[in-house]
Design an enzyme around this catalytic site. Sequence first.
Site, PDB file in Angstrom:
ATOM      1  N   HIS A  59      10.274   6.970  10.050  1.00 45.54           N
ATOM      2  CA  HIS A  59      11.725   6.929  10.270  1.00 45.54           C
ATOM      3  C   HIS A  59      12.284   8.339  10.457  1.00 45.54           C
ATOM      4  O   HIS A  59      13.144   8.568  11.308  1.00 45.54           O
ATOM      5  CB  HIS A  59      12.437   6.258   9.098  1.00 45.54           C
ATOM      6  CG  HIS A  59      12.225   4.782   9.027  1.00 45.54           C
ATOM      7  ND1 HIS A  59      12.437   3.935  10.094  1.00 45.54           N
ATOM      8  CD2 HIS A  59      11.819   3.984   7.998  1.00 45.54           C
ATOM      9  CE1 HIS A  59      12.182   2.695   9.736  1.00 45.54           C
ATOM     10  NE2 HIS A  59      11.796   2.686   8.468  1.00 45.54           N
TER      11      HIS A  59
ATOM     12  N   ASP B  24       0.828  -1.208   0.000  1.00 44.18           N
ATOM     13  CA  ASP B  24       0.000   0.000   0.000  1.00 44.18           C
ATOM     14  C   ASP B  24       0.866   1.265   0.000  1.00 44.18           C
ATOM     15  O   ASP B  24       1.743   1.418   0.852  1.00 44.18           O
ATOM     16  CB  ASP B  24      -0.899  -0.022   1.246  1.00 44.18           C
ATOM     17  CG  ASP B  24      -1.832   1.151   1.302  1.00 44.18           C
ATOM     18  OD1 ASP B  24      -2.847   1.135   0.576  1.00 44.18           O
ATOM     19  OD2 ASP B  24      -1.547   2.098   2.068  1.00 44.18           O
TER      20      ASP B  24
ATOM     21  N   HIS C 298       5.034   5.042   6.831  1.00 38.17           N
ATOM     22  CA  HIS C 298       6.119   4.264   7.448  1.00 38.17           C
ATOM     23  C   HIS C 298       7.458   4.976   7.286  1.00 38.17           C
ATOM     24  O   HIS C 298       8.210   5.140   8.252  1.00 38.17           O
ATOM     25  CB  HIS C 298       6.165   2.870   6.812  1.00 38.17           C
ATOM     26  CG  HIS C 298       7.329   2.047   7.261  1.00 38.17           C
ATOM     27  ND1 HIS C 298       7.233   1.143   8.297  1.00 38.17           N
ATOM     28  CD2 HIS C 298       8.618   1.978   6.821  1.00 38.17           C
ATOM     29  CE1 HIS C 298       8.416   0.560   8.478  1.00 38.17           C
ATOM     30  NE2 HIS C 298       9.271   1.048   7.586  1.00 38.17           N
ATOM     31  N   GLU C 299       7.761   5.395   6.060  1.00 40.55           N
ATOM     32  CA  GLU C 299       9.051   6.057   5.811  1.00 40.55           C
ATOM     33  C   GLU C 299       9.135   7.399   6.536  1.00 40.55           C
ATOM     34  O   GLU C 299      10.185   7.757   7.063  1.00 40.55           O
ATOM     35  CB  GLU C 299       9.289   6.220   4.308  1.00 40.55           C
ATOM     36  CG  GLU C 299       9.363   4.914   3.527  1.00 40.55           C
ATOM     37  CD  GLU C 299      10.387   3.917   4.039  1.00 40.55           C
ATOM     38  OE1 GLU C 299      11.365   4.316   4.704  1.00 40.55           O
ATOM     39  OE2 GLU C 299      10.205   2.713   3.777  1.00 40.55           O
TER      40      GLU C 299
ATOM     41  N   ASP D 283      12.546   0.425  12.476  1.00 38.76           N
ATOM     42  CA  ASP D 283      11.736  -0.701  12.004  1.00 38.76           C
ATOM     43  C   ASP D 283      11.436  -1.613  13.184  1.00 38.76           C
ATOM     44  O   ASP D 283      12.254  -1.757  14.102  1.00 38.76           O
ATOM     45  CB  ASP D 283      12.496  -1.503  10.941  1.00 38.76           C
ATOM     46  CG  ASP D 283      12.401  -0.860   9.567  1.00 38.76           C
ATOM     47  OD1 ASP D 283      11.325  -0.352   9.225  1.00 38.76           O
ATOM     48  OD2 ASP D 283      13.414  -0.879   8.845  1.00 38.76           O
TER      49      ASP D 283
END
Length: 200
Positions: free
Chosen positions: A128, A117, A124-125, A134
């Site tokens: 970071h 997705d 998610h990135e 992670d």
Amino acid sequence: MRIRTLTGSLATVLVMSFPLLSGGQAVAAPSGVPEQSLAARVLTYDASGSAEFRSAVDRGAAVWNESVDAVELRPAASGQRADIRVLADNGWPRALPAGLGGGTVYIGRQAVTQGYDTIRISAHELGHILGLPDRKPGPCSSLMSGSSAGTACTNRYPNAAERAEVERNFAGARSGTGGAERTGSAGQAGPVPRAVPVMD
């Protein structure tokens, strides 16, 4: 900040003193009310190089804005140097943090081609860049479990622990603006660490 606090304190003293000078009674201000709320630290992002993933990047930023109070992600104004650059490429998605709140994100087409997705990838990135590592392997309920949750996972939101970690990361750095000087997780200014790629 100090001037506002002094001005606020002086105003409180005057308001409290006036009834005493005119023969009335002073009443204490209610306890537990903060003098002023802290503004979120604003981080700007430039998604002009994210090609077909532009709307996914904007939505990934919105996910974080809906999820935490200590930081806000905004598109950079034209000509403004952004804290975060977001690019599209043919590799695997990854982030290259350059200190807390800055760096480069790649929305890699390889993961998209495999069925992951795009908004989850983006959020998610960006996680970071906000200081999260992670958490693999992990369940779909964890945004930072990334690809280990499988292609069927479309959860785009950080869980409670991930939200709390970002709040802690930026709690001491709530300045209201992004900028060239980066702050560490405790909020102290310091040297910008070397970029370390986070491959997802």
